[in-house]
Write an enzyme that holds these catalytic residues in place. Structure first.
Site, PDB file in Angstrom:
ATOM      1  N   GLU A   1       1.620  36.698  -3.327  1.00 34.61           N
ATOM      2  CA  GLU A   1       2.402  35.464  -3.321  1.00 34.61           C
ATOM      3  C   GLU A   1       3.872  35.801  -3.135  1.00 34.61           C
ATOM      4  O   GLU A   1       4.490  36.419  -3.993  1.00 34.61           O
ATOM      5  CB  GLU A   1       2.192  34.675  -4.613  1.00 34.61           C
ATOM      6  CG  GLU A   1       2.889  33.330  -4.581  1.00 34.61           C
ATOM      7  CD  GLU A   1       2.636  32.516  -5.841  1.00 34.61           C
ATOM      8  OE1 GLU A   1       2.416  31.289  -5.716  1.00 34.61           O
ATOM      9  OE2 GLU A   1       2.655  33.091  -6.940  1.00 34.61           O
TER      10      GLU A   1
ATOM     11  N   CYS B   1       3.756  26.452  -5.538  1.00 33.79           N
ATOM     12  CA  CYS B   1       2.619  27.322  -5.856  1.00 33.79           C
ATOM     13  C   CYS B   1       1.455  27.150  -4.895  1.00 33.79           C
ATOM     14  O   CYS B   1       0.732  28.103  -4.605  1.00 33.79           O
ATOM     15  CB  CYS B   1       2.166  27.075  -7.290  1.00 33.79           C
ATOM     16  SG  CYS B   1       1.896  25.337  -7.676  1.00 33.79           S
TER      17      CYS B   1
ATOM     18  N   GLU C   1      -1.404  26.962 -14.936  1.00 37.16           N
ATOM     19  CA  GLU C   1      -1.339  26.645 -13.507  1.00 37.16           C
ATOM     20  C   GLU C   1      -0.497  27.737 -12.892  1.00 37.16           C
ATOM     21  O   GLU C   1       0.707  27.802 -13.114  1.00 37.16           O
ATOM     22  CB  GLU C   1      -0.732  25.249 -13.300  1.00 37.16           C
ATOM     23  CG  GLU C   1      -1.017  24.676 -11.924  1.00 37.16           C
ATOM     24  CD  GLU C   1       0.076  25.001 -10.937  1.00 37.16           C
ATOM     25  OE1 GLU C   1      -0.118  25.972 -10.174  1.00 37.16           O
ATOM     26  OE2 GLU C   1       1.097  24.309 -10.915  1.00 37.16           O
TER      27      GLU C   1
ATOM     28  N   LYS D   1       9.835  24.776 -23.370  1.00 34.59           N
ATOM     29  CA  LYS D   1      10.705  25.881 -22.995  1.00 34.59           C
ATOM     30  C   LYS D   1      10.861  25.828 -21.480  1.00 34.59           C
ATOM     31  O   LYS D   1      10.035  26.341 -20.734  1.00 34.59           O
ATOM     32  CB  LYS D   1      10.101  27.216 -23.438  1.00 34.59           C
ATOM     33  CG  LYS D   1      11.120  28.347 -23.676  1.00 34.59           C
ATOM     34  CD  LYS D   1      11.865  28.816 -22.465  1.00 34.59           C
ATOM     35  CE  LYS D   1      11.013  29.639 -21.521  1.00 34.59           C
ATOM     36  NZ  LYS D   1      11.849  30.148 -20.356  1.00 34.59           N
TER      37      LYS D   1
END
Length: 505
Positions: free
Chosen positions: A392, A291, A257, A182
């Site tokens: 973040e 990331c 992750e 996906k």
């Protein structure tokens, strides 16, 4: 007036290219123009894809193939990816706004060598090994087998759409699994084209299925589907928690992750020229939409003024512009939503008392009036309790924090809910290695940044994830372990059955 027709990309289910009444609009982040559409899948499409993957697994032409045969096909795919590099680069940058230099070097450039690495793993992985022979309570020999799980679900993000999908697809296929991917609904194109290449190279129908669609519907169904034995996800920590919750219903294997707030620690003996460029590279590559970006810069007070002056002057040389121009250093951020989010974080930094040393808004010029552009932004006077230091941002925002001693730098670096990566800059390897041992992160790069090496594991501590991708043990995440016990004692009186049953002559 005529308009240029945009290409539509159907989804792949069971070897068939499937259209949908619902379409995803793929827009170029540099100007927000519609560049393609893609079939949008929902829960019903995921169900069909899982059924096709399960049937392909049971049919066995891939799951029961010799590892060397699987490796051969993966290498063929890698070769064809190399042949079609330019096409895949265009599909990538038209959807996610990466520059052509970056996409050629990293986003797509890494795909073929990483695929080759997993092909090599397929050939040398210990799918079967003997255990030490047992002598008690009876003589026996066990064989430890690593078997494919069955159907693997992979959910990939928009920042490195094909590469991060590949980190799940390749080890899953190398181990003999079938896969349902996906991709993010904003960036499915390169993954769909990769699947087409794989089938052209002879991958059996149903072994690889790609269903783009909204996360709350398609992604949630994939994570909770009872016939999916493993889910691998890359994305935000918030969504990762939901994936973990959904997967818990059927107790499936999970690798996650997730987010990061990585520190770049400059020591007082660092080479400043290397460190300045390294810190900028570590934070601003792909507009900070990585990331493990080094978004917190920890500077010794003694170096602060000189380092920041150099940092700002070097940041002024970063060229924003056309993503297809080889002279462009930095492109836009992914979407209007992300653009607004980043600007809100920048405003919060000012409100909480940080000082804007560079950038902080939309670059000037007619080119930047359309699309989702943000200047490389540097804050000084940041405390580690500010939002810009703790949350973040996923944008080109660097927070400079000062420290007095190495121990304080380590404490600040570790004072976060994340633990994905860290960079250390020092002229003393022994000192840097000692500090690296104290950093709570899955990767610590000394005198470098963004060093993703497929031969070593990648993943995070704390809320940056669960499990590891890449490295020599990557196939472990995509296999089940079985012990096959063979009795060698032969006679009944050599077995411990009398613990429960009395012997009758």
């Amino acid at each position: 007036m005529t308009t240029t027709a945009v290409r539509n990309f159907p989804m792949l289910i069971g070897g068939e290219w499937v259209e949908s009444a619902d379409l995803l609009e793929i827009r170029d982040p540099q100007n927000d123009e519609l560049v393609a559409t893609a079939a949008s899948g929902g829960a019903a499409h995921i169900d069909r894809a899982v059924e096709a993957a399960r049937a392909a697994f049971r049919e066995g032409s891939w799951s029961q193939a010799a590892p060397a045969e699987r490796a051969r096909l993966l290498r063929a795919v890698a070769a064809k990816v190399g042949d079609r590099l330019d096409e895949l680069v265009e599909l990538e940058i038209m959807a996610n706004g990466a520059t052509i230099r970056q996409a050629t070097g990293f986003h797509i450039g890494y795909v073929a060598p990483h695929l080759e690495y997993f092909a090599d793993l397929a050939e040398r992985y210990a799918f079967e090994r003997p255990a030490p022979r047992a002598t008690f309570p009876t003589l026996a020999q066990s064989t430890v087998r690593k078997e494919p799980i069955g159907v693997v679900g992979a959910i990939a993000p928009w920042n490195f759409p094909l590469l991060l999908a590949l980190w799940k697809i390749a080890p899953a296929l190398a181990a003999g699994n079938s896969v349902v991917v996906k991709p993010d609904e904003k960036t499915p194109l390169s993954t769909l084209e990769f699947a087409r290449i794989a089938e052209e190279c002879g991958l059996p129908p149903g072994v690889l299925n790609v269903v783009p669609g909204p996360g709350p519907e398609a992604g949630a169904r994939l994570a909770s589907h009872p016939d999916v034995g493993k889910i691998a996800f890359t994305g935000s920590t918030e969504v990762g928690r939901e994936i973990m919750r959904l997967a818990a219903g059927t107790v499936k294997k999970v690798t996650l992750e997730l987010g990061g707030k990585s520190p770049s620690i400059v020591l007082d003996d660092a080479d400043l020229e290397i460190a300045v460029d390294g810190v900028l590279y570590g934070c601003f590559l792909y507009s900070g939409q990585v990331c493990e970006s080094g978004t917190r810069l920890l500077l010794p007070e003694s170096l602060h003024d000189e380092f920041v002056e150099r940092l700002v002057e070097r940041a002024k040389t970063i060229v924003l512009g056309d993503t297809r121009d080889w002279e462009t250093d930095l492109g836009p951020v992914i979407s209007a939503r992300q653009h607004s989010r980043i600007l809100e974080y920048i405003a919060s930094g000012v409100e909480q008392g940080a000082t804007l040393a560079h950038g902080g808004g939309v670059p000037a010029g007619e080119r930047f009036e359309r699309g989702h552009w943000i200047e490389p932004t540097i804050f000084t006077g940041v405390r580690n309790d500010m939002r810009i230091a703790r949350e973040e941002i996923f944008g080109p925002v660097l927070s400079v924090i000062t420290y007095r001693a190495d121990e304080e730098a380590v404490a600040i670096a570790n004072d976060t809910s994340y633990g994905l990566a860290s960079s250390l800059w020092s002229g003393d390897n022994d000192r840097a290695l000692a500090i690296a041992n104290e950093i709570e992160a899955g990767s610590v790069w000394i005198n470098d940044a963004h060093q993703i090496n497929c031969q070593v594991p990648f993943g995070g501590y704390k809320q940056s994830g669960l499990g590891r991708e890449l490295g020599p043990d990557a196939l472990d995440e995509y296999t089940e372990t079985k012990n096959v016990h063979l009795d060698l004692s032969g006679r009944r009186d050599r077995r411990p059955y009398d613990v429960l049953l009395s012997h009758v002559d």
